[in-house]
Design a protein around this motif. Structure first.
Motif, PDB file in Angstrom:
ATOM      1  N   PRO A  22       0.893  -1.221   0.004  1.00 20.69           N
ATOM      2  CA  PRO A  22      -0.040  -0.180   0.046  1.00 20.69           C
ATOM      3  C   PRO A  22       0.754   1.286  -0.013  1.00 20.69           C
ATOM      4  O   PRO A  22       0.483   2.056  -0.658  1.00 20.69           O
ATOM      5  CB  PRO A  22      -0.642  -0.167   1.203  1.00 20.69           C
ATOM      6  N   ALA A  23       1.941   1.292   0.756  1.00 20.81           N
ATOM      7  CA  ALA A  23       2.738   2.437   0.808  1.00 20.81           C
ATOM      8  C   ALA A  23       3.446   2.707  -0.583  1.00 20.81           C
ATOM      9  O   ALA A  23       3.467   3.953  -1.011  1.00 20.81           O
ATOM     10  CB  ALA A  23       3.853   2.354   1.798  1.00 20.81           C
ATOM     11  N   VAL A  24       3.942   1.615  -1.156  1.00 23.84           N
ATOM     12  CA  VAL A  24       4.499   1.888  -2.425  1.00 23.84           C
ATOM     13  C   VAL A  24       3.468   2.204  -3.240  1.00 23.84           C
ATOM     14  O   VAL A  24       3.708   3.104  -4.402  1.00 23.84           O
ATOM     15  CB  VAL A  24       5.086   0.560  -2.998  1.00 23.84           C
ATOM     16  N   ALA A  25       2.268   1.640  -3.455  1.00 24.75           N
ATOM     17  CA  ALA A  25       1.235   2.139  -4.443  1.00 24.75           C
ATOM     18  C   ALA A  25       0.869   3.432  -4.332  1.00 24.75           C
ATOM     19  O   ALA A  25       0.615   4.174  -5.131  1.00 24.75           O
ATOM     20  CB  ALA A  25      -0.025   1.126  -4.241  1.00 24.75           C
ATOM     21  N   GLN A  26       0.858   3.715  -2.939  1.00 21.38           N
ATOM     22  CA  GLN A  26       0.325   5.268  -2.663  1.00 21.38           C
ATOM     23  C   GLN A  26       1.277   6.282  -3.163  1.00 21.38           C
ATOM     24  O   GLN A  26       1.048   7.163  -3.855  1.00 21.38           O
ATOM     25  CB  GLN A  26       0.277   5.396  -1.199  1.00 21.38           C
ATOM     26  N   ASP A  27       2.569   5.884  -3.013  1.00 24.04           N
ATOM     27  CA  ASP A  27       3.695   6.537  -3.730  1.00 24.04           C
ATOM     28  C   ASP A  27       3.753   6.949  -5.281  1.00 24.04           C
ATOM     29  O   ASP A  27       3.779   7.930  -5.857  1.00 24.04           O
ATOM     30  CB  ASP A  27       5.214   6.169  -3.214  1.00 24.04           C
ATOM     31  N   GLN A  28       3.276   5.662  -5.928  1.00 23.96           N
ATOM     32  CA  GLN A  28       2.929   5.869  -7.291  1.00 23.96           C
ATOM     33  C   GLN A  28       1.871   6.603  -7.675  1.00 23.96           C
ATOM     34  O   GLN A  28       2.263   7.422  -8.561  1.00 23.96           O
ATOM     35  CB  GLN A  28       2.901   4.353  -7.940  1.00 23.96           C
ATOM     36  N   LEU A  29       0.901   6.621  -6.893  1.00 25.20           N
ATOM     37  CA  LEU A  29      -0.197   6.989  -7.162  1.00 25.20           C
ATOM     38  C   LEU A  29      -0.044   8.720  -7.140  1.00 25.20           C
ATOM     39  O   LEU A  29      -0.308   9.481  -8.080  1.00 25.20           O
ATOM     40  CB  LEU A  29      -1.427   6.901  -6.320  1.00 25.20           C
ATOM     41  N   ALA A  30       0.811   8.847  -6.043  1.00 24.01           N
ATOM     42  CA  ALA A  30       1.011  10.532  -5.816  1.00 24.01           C
ATOM     43  C   ALA A  30       1.935  10.862  -6.993  1.00 24.01           C
ATOM     44  O   ALA A  30       1.579  12.050  -7.343  1.00 24.01           O
ATOM     45  CB  ALA A  30       1.756  10.642  -4.387  1.00 24.01           C
ATOM     46  N   ALA A  31       2.981  10.260  -7.523  1.00 27.28           N
ATOM     47  CA  ALA A  31       3.713  10.700  -8.437  1.00 27.28           C
ATOM     48  C   ALA A  31       3.018  10.948  -9.710  1.00 27.28           C
ATOM     49  O   ALA A  31       3.182  11.750 -10.400  1.00 27.28           O
ATOM     50  CB  ALA A  31       4.732   9.702  -8.610  1.00 27.28           C
ATOM     51  N   LEU A  32       2.164   9.818 -10.168  1.00 29.04           N
ATOM     52  CA  LEU A  32       1.378   9.876 -11.263  1.00 29.04           C
ATOM     53  C   LEU A  32       0.441  10.855 -11.163  1.00 29.04           C
ATOM     54  O   LEU A  32      -0.025  11.548 -12.595  1.00 29.04           O
ATOM     55  CB  LEU A  32       0.758   8.486 -11.489  1.00 29.04           C
ATOM     56  N   THR A  33      -0.253  11.262 -10.118  1.00 32.28           N
ATOM     57  CA  THR A  33      -1.408  12.157 -10.076  1.00 32.28           C
ATOM     58  C   THR A  33      -0.847  13.402 -10.173  1.00 32.28           C
ATOM     59  O   THR A  33      -1.655  14.459 -10.662  1.00 32.28           O
ATOM     60  CB  THR A  33      -2.224  11.816  -8.811  1.00 32.28           C
ATOM     61  N   GLY A  34       0.132  13.667  -9.494  1.00 28.67           N
ATOM     62  CA  GLY A  34       0.768  15.339  -9.466  1.00 28.67           C
ATOM     63  C   GLY A  34      -0.267  16.143  -8.683  1.00 28.67           C
ATOM     64  O   GLY A  34      -0.531  15.926  -7.716  1.00 28.67           O
ATOM     65  N   ASP A  35      -0.718  17.354  -9.324  1.00 29.82           N
ATOM     66  CA  ASP A  35      -1.457  17.998  -8.545  1.00 29.82           C
ATOM     67  C   ASP A  35      -3.188  17.797  -8.684  1.00 29.82           C
ATOM     68  O   ASP A  35      -4.010  18.184  -8.497  1.00 29.82           O
ATOM     69  CB  ASP A  35      -1.425  19.728  -9.098  1.00 29.82           C
ATOM     70  N   GLY A  36      -3.210  16.482  -9.294  1.00 33.73           N
ATOM     71  CA  GLY A  36      -4.574  16.163  -9.466  1.00 33.73           C
ATOM     72  C   GLY A  36      -5.361  15.259  -8.246  1.00 33.73           C
ATOM     73  O   GLY A  36      -4.693  15.511  -7.251  1.00 33.73           O
ATOM     74  N   SER A  37      -6.489  14.683  -8.580  1.00 34.07           N
ATOM     75  CA  SER A  37      -7.060  13.768  -7.455  1.00 34.07           C
ATOM     76  C   SER A  37      -7.470  12.481  -7.784  1.00 34.07           C
ATOM     77  O   SER A  37      -7.535  12.181  -8.853  1.00 34.07           O
ATOM     78  CB  SER A  37      -8.335  14.708  -7.210  1.00 34.07           C
ATOM     79  N   VAL A  38      -7.426  11.612  -6.857  1.00 27.11           N
ATOM     80  CA  VAL A  38      -7.779  10.307  -6.924  1.00 27.11           C
ATOM     81  C   VAL A  38      -8.524   9.915  -5.615  1.00 27.11           C
ATOM     82  O   VAL A  38      -8.116   9.861  -4.514  1.00 27.11           O
ATOM     83  CB  VAL A  38      -6.404   9.294  -7.166  1.00 27.11           C
ATOM     84  N   ILE A  39      -9.558   9.002  -5.984  1.00 28.89           N
ATOM     85  CA  ILE A  39     -10.523   8.553  -4.869  1.00 28.89           C
ATOM     86  C   ILE A  39     -10.798   7.107  -5.385  1.00 28.89           C
ATOM     87  O   ILE A  39     -11.275   7.032  -6.407  1.00 28.89           O
ATOM     88  CB  ILE A  39     -11.640   9.304  -4.406  1.00 28.89           C
ATOM     89  N   LEU A  40     -10.999   6.320  -4.184  1.00 28.83           N
ATOM     90  CA  LEU A  40     -11.375   5.008  -4.462  1.00 28.83           C
ATOM     91  C   LEU A  40     -12.230   4.439  -3.334  1.00 28.83           C
ATOM     92  O   LEU A  40     -11.710   4.625  -1.997  1.00 28.83           O
ATOM     93  CB  LEU A  40     -10.301   3.819  -4.737  1.00 28.83           C
ATOM     94  N   HIS A  41     -13.395   4.074  -3.313  1.00 28.36           N
ATOM     95  CA  HIS A  41     -14.187   3.780  -2.211  1.00 28.36           C
ATOM     96  C   HIS A  41     -14.533   2.025  -2.363  1.00 28.36           C
ATOM     97  O   HIS A  41     -14.714   1.539  -3.724  1.00 28.36           O
ATOM     98  CB  HIS A  41     -15.451   4.214  -2.414  1.00 28.36           C
ATOM     99  N   SER A  42     -14.954   1.541  -1.373  1.00 26.83           N
ATOM    100  CA  SER A  42     -15.443   0.124  -1.374  1.00 26.83           C
ATOM    101  C   SER A  42     -16.866   0.086  -1.849  1.00 26.83           C
ATOM    102  O   SER A  42     -17.408   1.334  -1.785  1.00 26.83           O
ATOM    103  CB  SER A  42     -15.132  -0.481  -0.132  1.00 26.83           C
ATOM    104  N   PRO A  43     -17.473  -1.050  -2.027  1.00 22.48           N
ATOM    105  CA  PRO A  43     -19.011  -0.958  -2.266  1.00 22.48           C
ATOM    106  C   PRO A  43     -19.718  -0.574  -1.156  1.00 22.48           C
ATOM    107  O   PRO A  43     -20.833   0.028  -1.212  1.00 22.48           O
ATOM    108  CB  PRO A  43     -19.284  -2.754  -2.732  1.00 22.48           C
ATOM    109  N   THR A  44     -19.230  -0.536   0.203  1.00 25.91           N
ATOM    110  CA  THR A  44     -20.011  -0.256   1.096  1.00 25.91           C
ATOM    111  C   THR A  44     -19.596   1.346   1.813  1.00 25.91           C
ATOM    112  O   THR A  44     -20.246   1.879   2.581  1.00 25.91           O
ATOM    113  CB  THR A  44     -19.773  -1.132   2.450  1.00 25.91           C
TER     114      THR A  44
END
Length: 418
Positions: A22-44
């Protein structure tokens, strides 16, 4: 004993890798997203990923999702566009458009057959009435662009206000659609296209234009679009045995001189319109719906400002105060997403997806992901749902930057779901 130690070490490494992922993925997401935004929710509704959820960004075509829900709520899933046909004592037929986004050749052929079955005799003049929408809707288009997505909106337009041109191997201009006759206007546009694509010397030497079919819009002048309506209807009426004696172009609004002869409901339901709009990101359909929503409050003729006010009111009722007018949630000024003045936050879009979930299957599906893209130069967005074993995982990806990283961001979110 040595084998036991080796097995334990392997398990320990696997556990450590799992914890680190999760930490590695979070770092990758932050680098790819830049000043953008990302959200993911579960079905609940559990928050699984959240980067800059309240940042206000340009949404582009993902605004077609709230537009679709506003249309479903306001008009109803079985709503059908209508087109009215009037007669007068002089033997004329007036065609009054009310915004049908799918007034295509196949539909016109059906109408012509119905009119013939109703005993429509010879017609003196075909009269075009596009007065249900304001003359020049204040909607974002690219003036001078031939692309189909840049077609202007109109209360009365055929084939998405475009023509489809093609050329034979011998260079002869033909219709790009078997079901659509080649009208005189289409021939004019084809000649202009050849002139633009080839130099005078090339034309003189017999060079040919590109043989690739070209779907082009009918331009900024509303008269061109109405001429194509008139000529296409005349062709189909004559195929059905109804003669039109005066082939000149006529345009006027319906008045007391005219009597309603036939009201034609489209063969396509609202749901079918929305499926086409979302699958192909059709901007023409989107803003036809946007203007039609405005008519539900103020009637005809519809103005862009009235449609905007009506849409913002509908969005606030669907999603809560501020939606439609607040850039921190959703600022929506039209239906296509072409306007760069519009804004949305990932948190606001996530709330829209939560409400839209019963209609998730309207979104096109790719590799287990129901999604709508939003694309402009420097704008690369996705919004939709990842299918998981336990249900749909809503997600939002908003990136307003030069690099298009949304596909890689989506892959990371998919791995998170799996």
């Amino acid at each position: 004993m040595t084998q036991l130690k080796s097995t334990s070490l392997t398990l320990l490494l696997l556990i450590l890798c799992a914890l680190a992922y999760p930490a590695v993925a979070q770092d990758q997401l932050a680098a790819l997203t830049g000043d953008g935004s990302v959200i993911l929710h579960s079905p609940t509704g559990e928050e699984l990923v959240s980067l800059n959820p309240n940042r206000s960004l340009v949404p582009a075509s993902i605004v077609k999702i709230p537009l679709a829900q506003a249309a479903l709520t306001t008009l109803g899933e079985d709503f059908r566009f209508e087109t009215d046909f009037y007669r007068n004592e002089s033997g004329d037929l007036l065609i009054r458009g009310l915004g049908d986004a799918f007034l295509v050749s196949e539909e016109i052929a059906r109408i012509a057959t119905i009119l013939a079955e109703r005993g429509t005799g010879p017609i003196r003049r075909l009269v075009m009435d596009d007065s249900a929408f304001e003359p020049q809707p204040d909607l974002p288009v690219e003036p001078g662009a031939d692309d189909p997505y840049a077609a202007r909106n109109s209360a009365l337009a055929v084939n998405f206000n475009t023509v489809n041109l093609a050329w034979t191997a011998q260079g002869e201009l033909v219709s790009g659609e078997e079901q659509t006759p080649l009208t005189p206007l289409a021939r004019e546009l084809g000649a202009r296209f050849v002139t633009r694509e080839l130099s005078s010397a090339q034309i003189a030497s017999g060079a040919r234009a590109s043989r690739e079919p070209q779907r082009i819009n009918l331009g900024d002048d509303p008269i061109n679009g109405l001429r194509q309506v008139q000529q296409l209807f005349q062709a189909f009426l004559e195929q059905a045995g109804i003669t039109v004696t005066d082939a000149d172009f006529y345009r006027e609004a319906v008045s007391d001189e005219w009597t309603l002869f036939y009201r034609h409901p489209s063969s396509r339901s609202l749901r079918e319109n929305l499926e086409g709009m979302l699958r192909y990101s059709n901007n023409f359909i989107a803003n036809q719906l946007f203007l039609t929503l405005g008519a539900q409050n103020g009637g005809y003729p519809v103005t862009t400002s009235a449609a905007r006010a009506a849409l913002q009111q509908q969005l606030a009722q669907l999603y809560g105060d501020g939606f439609g007018q607040d850039p921190q949630s959703l600022l929506m000024l039209e239906g296509s997403g072409l306007s760069r003045e519009q804004r949305v936050s990932a948190a606001g879009m996530m709330h829209i997806l939560d409400v839209f979930k019963p209609y998730a299957n309207l979104l096109p599906e790719t590799n287990g992901v129901l999604r709508k893209s939003g694309t402009l130069t420097g704008v690369y967005n996705f919004a939709g749902y990842i299918r998981g074993a336990d249900g749909l995982y809503p997600f939002v990806i908003l990136t307003n930057q030069a690099s298009n990283n949304r596909a890689e961001i989506l892959r990371i979110l998919q791995r998170r779901v799996q």
